[in-house]
Write a protein that holds these residues in place. Structure first.
Motif, PDB file in Angstrom:
ATOM      1  N   ASP A  75      82.892  12.329  26.644  1.00 22.53           N
ATOM      2  CA  ASP A  75      83.110  12.055  28.066  1.00 22.53           C
ATOM      3  C   ASP A  75      82.289  12.998  28.936  1.00 22.53           C
ATOM      4  O   ASP A  75      81.828  14.050  28.495  1.00 22.53           O
ATOM      5  CB  ASP A  75      84.601  12.181  28.424  1.00 22.53           C
ATOM      6  N   GLU A  76      82.129  12.581  30.207  1.00 20.87           N
ATOM      7  CA  GLU A  76      81.304  13.335  31.147  1.00 20.87           C
ATOM      8  C   GLU A  76      81.891  14.706  31.504  1.00 20.87           C
ATOM      9  O   GLU A  76      81.128  15.680  31.619  1.00 20.87           O
ATOM     10  CB  GLU A  76      81.054  12.519  32.420  1.00 20.87           C
ATOM     11  N   ARG A  80      79.925  17.691  25.935  1.00 23.70           N
ATOM     12  CA  ARG A  80      79.597  18.470  24.752  1.00 23.70           C
ATOM     13  C   ARG A  80      79.580  17.572  23.529  1.00 23.70           C
ATOM     14  O   ARG A  80      80.270  16.566  23.475  1.00 23.70           O
ATOM     15  CB  ARG A  80      80.601  19.605  24.555  1.00 23.70           C
ATOM     16  N   GLY A  81      78.783  17.973  22.552  1.00 22.06           N
ATOM     17  CA  GLY A  81      78.739  17.229  21.310  1.00 22.06           C
ATOM     18  C   GLY A  81      77.459  16.433  21.124  1.00 22.06           C
ATOM     19  O   GLY A  81      76.482  16.580  21.867  1.00 22.06           O
ATOM     20  N   TYR A  82      77.494  15.564  20.111  1.00 22.57           N
ATOM     21  CA  TYR A  82      76.311  14.813  19.669  1.00 22.57           C
ATOM     22  C   TYR A  82      76.155  13.508  20.437  1.00 22.57           C
ATOM     23  O   TYR A  82      77.108  12.748  20.604  1.00 22.57           O
ATOM     24  CB  TYR A  82      76.412  14.522  18.167  1.00 22.57           C
ATOM     25  N   VAL A  83      74.926  13.237  20.867  1.00 23.99           N
ATOM     26  CA  VAL A  83      74.574  12.009  21.587  1.00 23.99           C
ATOM     27  C   VAL A  83      73.539  11.264  20.753  1.00 23.99           C
ATOM     28  O   VAL A  83      72.450  11.777  20.491  1.00 23.99           O
ATOM     29  CB  VAL A  83      74.000  12.318  22.989  1.00 23.99           C
ATOM     30  N   PRO A 117      88.395  19.212  20.414  1.00 20.48           N
ATOM     31  CA  PRO A 117      87.694  18.603  21.541  1.00 20.48           C
ATOM     32  C   PRO A 117      88.482  18.760  22.833  1.00 20.48           C
ATOM     33  O   PRO A 117      89.563  18.229  22.982  1.00 20.48           O
ATOM     34  CB  PRO A 117      87.576  17.131  21.130  1.00 20.48           C
ATOM     35  N   SER A 118      87.954  19.535  23.736  1.00 23.06           N
ATOM     36  CA  SER A 118      88.572  19.689  25.045  1.00 23.06           C
ATOM     37  C   SER A 118      87.507  20.103  26.023  1.00 23.06           C
ATOM     38  O   SER A 118      86.347  20.306  25.665  1.00 23.06           O
ATOM     39  CB  SER A 118      89.688  20.738  24.998  1.00 23.06           C
ATOM     40  N   LEU A 119      87.873  20.214  27.284  1.00 22.75           N
ATOM     41  CA  LEU A 119      86.915  20.553  28.312  1.00 22.75           C
ATOM     42  C   LEU A 119      86.212  21.868  28.013  1.00 22.75           C
ATOM     43  O   LEU A 119      85.050  22.045  28.320  1.00 22.75           O
ATOM     44  CB  LEU A 119      87.623  20.625  29.666  1.00 22.75           C
ATOM     45  N   SER A 120      86.910  22.814  27.399  1.00 20.99           N
ATOM     46  CA  SER A 120      86.356  24.152  27.222  1.00 20.99           C
ATOM     47  C   SER A 120      85.936  24.462  25.793  1.00 20.99           C
ATOM     48  O   SER A 120      85.661  25.606  25.474  1.00 20.99           O
ATOM     49  CB  SER A 120      87.380  25.198  27.681  1.00 20.99           C
ATOM     50  N   CYS A 121      85.895  23.457  24.911  1.00 20.52           N
ATOM     51  CA  CYS A 121      85.588  23.719  23.506  1.00 20.52           C
ATOM     52  C   CYS A 121      84.317  23.005  23.058  1.00 20.52           C
ATOM     53  O   CYS A 121      84.137  21.813  23.323  1.00 20.52           O
ATOM     54  CB  CYS A 121      86.740  23.273  22.612  1.00 20.52           C
ATOM     55  N   ASN A 122      83.473  23.746  22.373  1.00 22.23           N
ATOM     56  CA  ASN A 122      82.321  23.132  21.724  1.00 22.23           C
ATOM     57  C   ASN A 122      82.754  22.455  20.430  1.00 22.23           C
ATOM     58  O   ASN A 122      83.835  22.720  19.902  1.00 22.23           O
ATOM     59  CB  ASN A 122      81.266  24.203  21.436  1.00 22.23           C
ATOM     60  N   LEU A 307      77.346  17.013  39.552  1.00 27.40           N
ATOM     61  CA  LEU A 307      77.006  16.881  38.140  1.00 27.40           C
ATOM     62  C   LEU A 307      77.753  15.723  37.503  1.00 27.40           C
ATOM     63  O   LEU A 307      77.172  14.925  36.753  1.00 27.40           O
ATOM     64  CB  LEU A 307      77.330  18.180  37.406  1.00 27.40           C
ATOM     65  N   LEU A 308      79.029  15.589  37.803  1.00 21.77           N
ATOM     66  CA  LEU A 308      79.819  14.503  37.228  1.00 21.77           C
ATOM     67  C   LEU A 308      79.274  13.143  37.649  1.00 21.77           C
ATOM     68  O   LEU A 308      79.183  12.207  36.836  1.00 21.77           O
ATOM     69  CB  LEU A 308      81.278  14.649  37.654  1.00 21.77           C
ATOM     70  N   SER A 309      78.867  13.012  38.905  1.00 21.60           N
ATOM     71  CA  SER A 309      78.332  11.736  39.387  1.00 21.60           C
ATOM     72  C   SER A 309      77.034  11.375  38.679  1.00 21.60           C
ATOM     73  O   SER A 309      76.789  10.216  38.333  1.00 21.60           O
ATOM     74  CB  SER A 309      78.103  11.788  40.899  1.00 21.60           C
ATOM     75  N   ARG A 310      76.184  12.376  38.416  1.00 19.84           N
ATOM     76  CA  ARG A 310      74.913  12.115  37.743  1.00 19.84           C
ATOM     77  C   ARG A 310      75.135  11.776  36.262  1.00 19.84           C
ATOM     78  O   ARG A 310      74.463  10.892  35.720  1.00 19.84           O
ATOM     79  CB  ARG A 310      73.983  13.315  37.873  1.00 19.84           C
ATOM     80  N   LEU A 311      76.061  12.453  35.607  1.00 18.51           N
ATOM     81  CA  LEU A 311      76.338  12.140  34.205  1.00 18.51           C
ATOM     82  C   LEU A 311      76.899  10.741  34.045  1.00 18.51           C
ATOM     83  O   LEU A 311      76.548  10.011  33.118  1.00 18.51           O
ATOM     84  CB  LEU A 311      77.298  13.176  33.615  1.00 18.51           C
TER      85      LEU A 311
END
Length: 315
Positions: A75-76, A80-83, A117-122, A307-311
Motif C-alpha cells: 500500500d501507498e 515498502r517492499g518488493y514491486v 508489515p506495518s507503516l513503520s516496518c521494513n 507524497l501519498l497523492s503522487r504514489l
C-alpha cells in the motif's frame, strides 16, 4: 547548462570554511535553478559501501520471484517492499515500467519486528542479516549526506543553514533498489524502462551502473543523457522542493529509455535515495523565494499528503 549536467566537487562544502561553503552553494544554486540535476564528486559516502550495496541489490533481484513476492509492496502509506515488473507506471499515460524495485524506509531499531508489515516496518529477507545490515548502513550514510546537501540548499537561497535539516530530521526517506531486466520481447507502444516523470520529494541521490539509459529533459524540451560518471552521485531536486522554492529550484522530468543496441539485452541496476521532508511539514512558499513580482504559485500542502497523492497516481 542546458547541454550538460554539471559536475560539482562537494568536498569544499563538506570540509571548507564559510567562504568555500558559500561558493559551493552558489554552484549548487545554478545547477538546481537551471537544470535541476547535478553530479556531486566526494559526496561523503564510502565507495566500498556503495559497491557492497550494489552487490546485495543484484543478489536480491536474482532471487526467484516467489521469494521476492513474499516481501511484496502492499500500500501507498507504508511504501515498502518488493514491486514487480510492470506494477509501477511513472508516466500515467503509458504502459507499466519495465523494471522491478525494492523499497526500504527508516528503521527505528529494536522496537520493530522483522517481517511485520506495518507503516513503520521494513520487509526483510528471512535469515539474511548481511543484506539487512548493509541496506541500513547505506540508508544511514545517504541520510548523513542528505543533511549536508540540505545545508547547501538552504545557504543557496539565503535561509538559515539548519532550515531544511530541521524539516527533514524524522528521516521520512525511501531507499529504493532498482533492476531493469533484459528486454526479451517487443515492448508495448510507448513502454520504457521508466516512464517520463519527476521525483516527488525534496531531492534524490542516484547511484547507477554503466549500462545507461537515463535521460533528462532540458529547458528546450530536448532529452540529454545522464550517464554513469565514476565516483559521483547524481542529485536532482524534486516536486516538493520546486513548490517550496516557488520554482527557484526546478523538478525536472526524466526517464530511462531502452537502449537501441546490445545493452537492451543487459540488466541495468540503480539505487535511489529519495529525501522527503517530515511527513507533517507544511510546504508553503519560502520567504526568500517570492516577491510582488514573483507571487506564490502553489497553495500550502503537507509533505505527507503530497507524497501519498503522487504514489496513488503511480500505482
Amino acid at each position: 547548462m542546458s547541454e550538460k549536467i554539471p559536475v560539482i566537487d562537494f568536498a569544499p562544502f563538506r570540509e571548507g570554511d564559510t567562504v568555500a561553503r558559500s561558493a559551493l552553494a552558489a554552484e549548487i544554486y545554478r545547477a538546481c535553478h537551471e537544470i535541476g540535476f547535478m553530479y556531486l564528486k566526494h559526496p561523503g559516502i564510502d565507495s566500498d559501501l556503495i559497491a557492497r550495496t550494489m552487490m546485495h541489490s543484484r543478489a536480491f533481484f536474482n532471487l526467484p520471484l516467489t521469494e521476492k513476492n513474499k516481501l511484496a509492496w502492499s500500500d501507498e502509506p507504508s511504501n515498502r517492499g518488493y514491486v514487480g515488473v510492470g506494477r509501477e507506471r511513472l508516466d500515467e499515460s503509458k504502459p507499466g515500467d519495465l523494471k522491478e524495485a525494492y523499497n526500504i524506509g527508516f528503521e527505528s531499531g529494536s522496537t520493530q519486528l522483522k517481517n511485520q508489515p506495518s507503516l513503520s516496518c521494513n520487509r526483510w529477507l528471512e535469515g539474511d542479516d548481511r543484506f539487512r545490515d548493509t541496506m541500513l548502513d547505506f540508508f544511514s550514510a545517504c541520510n548523513e549526506t542528505a543533511k549536508v546537501i540540505c545545508e547547501a540548499l538552504a545557504i543557496a537561497i539565503n535561509l538559515p543553514e539548519a532550515f531544511f535539516v530541521n524539516n527533514h530530521n524524522q528521516q521520512d526517506n525511501t531507499l529504493r533498489l532498482l533492476h531493469y531486466p533484459p528486454i526479451k520481447q517487443t515492448p508495448e507502444s510507448g513502454q520504457l524502462r521508466a516512464g517520463e516523470h519527476s521525483d516527488y520529494g525534496s531531492f534524490t541521490l542516484l547511484f547507477q551502473d554503466a549500462v545507461g539509459g537515463l535521460e533528462v529533459r532540458n529547458t528546450r524540451g530536448e532529452w540529454i543523457e545522464a550517464p554513469f560518471i565514476p565516483e559521483t552521485v547524481l542529485v536532482n531536486t524534486g516536486d516538493l522542493m520546486e513548490r517550496w522554492t516557488n520554482h527557484v529550484f526546478c523538478s525536472t522530468k526524466h526517464r530511462v529509455r531502452i537502449p537501441q543496441d546490445q545493452r537492451a539485452k543487459q540488466s541495468r541496476y540503480a539505487i535511489a535515495f529519495f529525501c522527503h521532508p517530515n511527513h507533517d511539514t507544511e510546504i508553503s512558499c519560502l520567504k526568500t523565494c517570492h516577491s510582488k513580482e514573483r507571487p506564490s504559485l502553489y497553495p500550502p500542502i503537507t509533505a505527507g499528503d503530497y507524497l501519498l497523492s503522487r504514489l496513488k497516481a503511480t500505482y
